[in-house]
Enzyme design. Structure first.
Site, mmCIF file in Angstrom:
data_model
loop_
_atom_site.group_PDB
_atom_site.id
_atom_site.type_symbol
_atom_site.label_atom_id
_atom_site.label_comp_id
_atom_site.label_asym_id
_atom_site.label_seq_id
_atom_site.Cartn_x
_atom_site.Cartn_y
_atom_site.Cartn_z
ATOM 1 N N HIS A 1 34.807 -45.031 -42.549
ATOM 2 C CA HIS A 1 35.428 -43.745 -42.772
ATOM 3 C C HIS A 1 36.628 -43.790 -43.712
ATOM 4 C CE1 HIS A 1 38.517 -40.958 -40.636
ATOM 5 N NE2 HIS A 1 37.881 -40.248 -41.512
ATOM 6 N N ASP B 1 33.412 -46.305 -37.066
ATOM 7 C CA ASP B 1 33.287 -44.851 -36.871
ATOM 8 C C ASP B 1 31.848 -44.333 -37.042
ATOM 9 O OD1 ASP B 1 35.887 -44.175 -36.223
ATOM 10 O OD2 ASP B 1 36.473 -43.753 -38.284
#
Ligand code: FEO
Length: 404
Positions: A145, A164
């Site tokens: 991310h 993530d």
């Protein structure tokens, strides 16, 4: 929560955050979890830590499995605060550990911690680390991310620890997809995936497609996907990969969301017959009043639907502040493959509908024009116009959907 074994001495040692409802401004009605993993091999390895508030939880979990000073390797897949801030508490317990991260992670993490006493090793995509019977493969995933991000693949166990990516903000006593579907529902799991993707990963669709293609090209067999938030995918890891590919392509449901706000209920009074017109044209329609709903919820519903109508009264020649805020949030998320129209009430001078269209055009989304404006209060004739506006929008959404 106690440690949970994923597979052959690979343990979840994270923390469940049942209470969080504001995740850096993003509403998390289901809470979340901070997942990190401990691999017990000849050279025990910790992958990621957790948010600082839960440092004691993960340390306790680790201690139930091993004396922390025996840990030989710490892998930092992602340095955002929810995963790395416990490392300040963890590292003194693991003085013999080498810490692995990308160069970008090092540059960022040293802004938070004095790393001068750590034995840091920078890794790049394709590099491996043998920890005994197992080999870890590192794959950089910049912007998924953050620029520093990478994933770690445990070759022998076919486990992808994905930080993530593929996560969801869910607090649950269930750790795995099959468990969660049993105690909650598949719909809730899917909804949480949509929510997470829409609010966090929507801008990175093309990167996601490219990175998944790269991983598939490597021919990695994946039996478990273990993200840093929420439920671990062991029953159907292929399902979440396909969901990501679909979302990255801009896939949406053939339905409509109305997102509106209102001052004296006039724009609200327009929304009702518009929704009826959409329904009568055969499309489902959700109606969301923005001032009483979380922005993140509205974004998720926007992203799930092929078409959205945004309703706003005019205030000082502009859209209502909550609508302006929503449009600003949407602009940053860079949605695509959606069709949008606008409506609203005004008094002596309009402006809101024009402002919404200006924003939508800047985003490059398909536009349904003209919008619909009503002075002061919708009359019965205006309500009929609203109904026809809803019907016309639903028809256009259906046509547009077939072109995607
Ligand atoms: Fe869950 Fe980008 O941190």
């Amino acid at each position: 929560m106690k440690p949970t074994e994923l597979k052959n001495d690979i343990y979840w040692v994270g923390a469940v955050d049942w209470a969080v409802r504001d995740f850096h401004g993003y509403e998390t009605p289901r809470g979340t979890s901070y997942n990190n993993y401990l691999i017990l091999d000849d050279e025990p390895t910790l992958i990621d830590t957790v948010k600082y508030d839960f440092a004691d939880v993960t340390i306790k979990n680790i201690k139930t499995l091993i004396e922390p000073s025996k840990i030989k390797h710490v892998v930092i897949n992602h340095i955002e605060n929810d995963h790395s801030t416990a490392i300040g508490a963890v590292m003194p317990l693991m003085p013999n550990a080498t810490v692995y991260m990308t160069e970008r992670a090092r540059k960022a993490l040293e802004r938070f911690f004095d790393m001068s006493g750590w034995n840091v090793k920078i890794v790049k995509s394709g590099e491996t680390l043998t920890i005994g019977k197992r080999t870890l493969l590192f794959l950089e995933t910049p912007m998924l991310h953050w620029p520093d991000s990478m994933v770690t693949y445990v070759k022998e166990d076919k486990v992808l620890i994905s930080q993530d990516a593929f996560g969801q903000h869910i607090a649950s006593s269930a750790r795995f997809d099959d468990e969660f579907v049993t105690c909650a529902s598949l719909w809730e799991l899917d909804d949480a995936v949509w929510d997470y993707y829409a609010n966090i990963l929507m801008p990175f669709g093309s990167l996601i497609k490219a990175k998944i293609a790269e991983i598939l090209k490597l021919g990695l067999e994946i039996e478990i996907i273990a993200p840093d938030h929420g439920i671990i995918w062991r029953k159907e890891p292929g399902k979440i990969v396909q969901m990501y590919l679909d979302m990255a392509e801009g896939k949406a449901n053939l339905d409509v969301t109305i997102i509106y706000d209102t001052m004296w209920h006039s724009t609200e009074a327009m929304a009702q017959p518009i929704a009826k017109g959409i329904n009568d044209e055969g499309l489902d329609c959700k109606v969301i009043k923005l001032r009483t709903s979380a922005q993140s919820f509205a974004i998720k519903e926007f992203w799930k639907s092929r078409g959205t109508l945004i309703g706003s009264p005019t205030l000082n020649n502009l859209s209502f502040p909550s609508i302006g805020q929503f449009m600003a949030y949407l602009r940053g998320l860079r949605p695509k493959n959606r069709i949008v129209g606008a409506f609203g009430s005004f008094g002596w001078g309009g402006g809101a509908v024009k402002e919404i269209y200006d924003e939508v055009k800047k985003l490059g989304l398909e536009v349904f024009e003209p919008g619909l404006q009503v002075p002061y209060r919708p009359s019965l004739e205006d309500e009929a116009r609203c109904y026809e506006f809803g019907k016309a929008f639903a028809k256009r959404v259906r046509e547009y959907h077939t072109t995607i």
